[in-house]
Scaffold this active site. Structure first.
Site, PDB file in Angstrom:
ATOM      1  N   LYS A  57      46.494  52.238  26.257  1.00 21.85           N
ATOM      2  CA  LYS A  57      47.495  53.229  26.679  1.00 21.85           C
ATOM      3  C   LYS A  57      48.527  52.584  27.617  1.00 21.85           C
ATOM      4  CE  LYS A  57      44.184  56.915  25.945  1.00 21.85           C
ATOM      5  NZ  LYS A  57      43.093  57.737  26.504  1.00 21.85           N
TER       6      LYS A  57
ATOM      7  N   GLN B 260      40.270  59.563  31.880  1.00 18.73           N
ATOM      8  CA  GLN B 260      39.548  59.016  30.737  1.00 18.73           C
ATOM      9  C   GLN B 260      38.109  59.526  30.721  1.00 18.73           C
ATOM     10  OE1 GLN B 260      40.984  57.020  28.252  1.00 18.73           O
ATOM     11  NE2 GLN B 260      39.037  57.443  27.234  1.00 18.73           N
TER      12      GLN B 260
ATOM     13  N   ASP C 268      46.993  65.199  27.717  1.00 26.01           N
ATOM     14  CA  ASP C 268      45.896  65.115  26.737  1.00 26.01           C
ATOM     15  C   ASP C 268      45.706  66.451  26.019  1.00 26.01           C
ATOM     16  OD1 ASP C 268      44.703  62.666  26.346  1.00 26.01           O
ATOM     17  OD2 ASP C 268      43.393  62.786  28.093  1.00 26.01           O
TER      18      ASP C 268
END
Ligand code: NAP
Length: 308
Positions: A67, A111, A134
């Site tokens: 990312k 994460q 997200d």
């Protein structure tokens, strides 16, 4: 004999379109880069993505560095905040709160998975929905369900974009989604049933308790396979002309690769592709679209395009 081989050959070569996620993702990255360059030249703030990584899980480290690299490629600012496994839930929540209030950061991802002593759902819900690129926060999920502008989570958003860019017809089609996870199966089924394009499908969701799965799948015009079982979907389970989106990624040992392992999708490509009209490969299909969708969500966050 020759004729038979010729037709099999032609069928194999011509009958299906390979959905190239790698090339599509590269094209989208170029488009984002152009937009960011324009923002920079106009002295606007460029998008800034922050990622929180707890612990040293190998897969999580790989995802976060992927990312970071993607952010650099498109000219975003990126910040990675690393913590040891020993961080308390309270400390993590404090950091999220601080980032929520930091106007220089547009998007925040935490994460997953988090260590067992931290309540993942609590952390997800602590992220400001406006920065939840997200798309996991219940506010974004709820907005997506009722058709309001929302951050759509990266994998489903990537699949929609592939369908759009390959101009695959969805209206009135019977779509079978195999898998009902919160991050892939469930949102995919909702998105494909919505009154929009891509969408307007009649959707059937299958899962591990589904009876007669083969019979149901055989009636599908579009199949989204997201169950995580290598080569689960075989040629005898699909009808001619089916569109196949293979989300699965299973890493299995292989003596044919340098690394000693190989990635497999949920679809047995060899037997399913000849019967398909469109099909995604693994690797190179849905996978590359996932990070690019996160970049797009971050760009939308920077432009305040979802929440005005
Ligand atoms: P998950 O949370 O494990 O969910 C799997 C789903 O498949 C569950 O709903 C499960 O049913 C269902 N299932 C399992 N075995 C089945 C069977 N034999 N028949 C029918 N349904 C079955 O997985 P996920 O997170 O959705 O991920 C699915 C796959 O996609 C994995 O391989 C993952 O690595 C991959 N993935 C890829 C990307 C990408 O970027 N390409 C992104 C995310 C995930 P129950 O609900 O009944 O247990």
């Amino acid at each position: 004999m020759f004729e038979k081989f010729f037709y099999v050959f032609i069928k194999y070569i011509v009958m299906y379109t390979l959905i190239d996620g790698k090339a599509t993702a590269a094209a989208i990255r170029r488009e984002i880069r152009e937009e960011v360059d324009y923002m920079r030249h106009s002295h606007e703030k460029v998008p800034h993505l922050a990622a929180i990584l707890v612990g040293h899980d190998g897969a999580s480290e790989t995802y976060v560095s992927g990312k970071e690299k993607a952010c650099r490629e498109v000219g975003f600012e990126s910040t990675v905040i690393r913590y040891e496994n020993t961080i308390t839930e309270e400390e993590l929540l404090e950091k999220v709160d601080q980032i929520n209030r930091d106007a220089s950061i547009d998007g925040l991802i935490v994460q997953l998975p988090l260590p067992e002593h931290i309540d993942e759902q609590k952390v997800i819900e602590s992220i400001d929905p406006k920065k939840d690129v997200d798309g996991f926060h219940p506010v974004n999920v709820g907005r997506m369900v009722i058709g309001l502008p929302a951050y759509i989570s990266a994998t489903p958003a990537g699949i929609l974009e592939l369908i759009r860019r390959y101009q695959i017809k969805t209206e009135g089609k019977h779509c079978v989604v195999i898998g009902r996870s919160n991050i892939v199966g469930k949102p995919m089924s909702i998105l494909l049933a919505r009154k929009d394009y891509p969408g307007n499908c009649t959707v059937t969701v299958c899962h591990s308790r589904t009876r007669n799965l083969k019979e149901i799948v055989r009636q599908a015009d579009i199949i989204v396979a997201a169950l995580g079982k290598a080569k689960f979907l075989t040629g005898d389970m699909v009808q001619e002309g089916v569109v196949v989106i293979d989300v699965g990624i299973t890493r299995l040992p292989s003596d044919k690769t340098k690394s000693g392992w190989k990635l497999w999708g949920d679809v047995d490509f060899e037997t399913v592709a000849p019967k398909s009209s469109f099909i995604t490969p693994v690797p190179g299909g849905v996978g590359p679209m996932t990070i690019v969708s996160l970049l797009r969500n971050t760009l939308l966050a920077a432009k305040q395009a979802i929440y005005k």
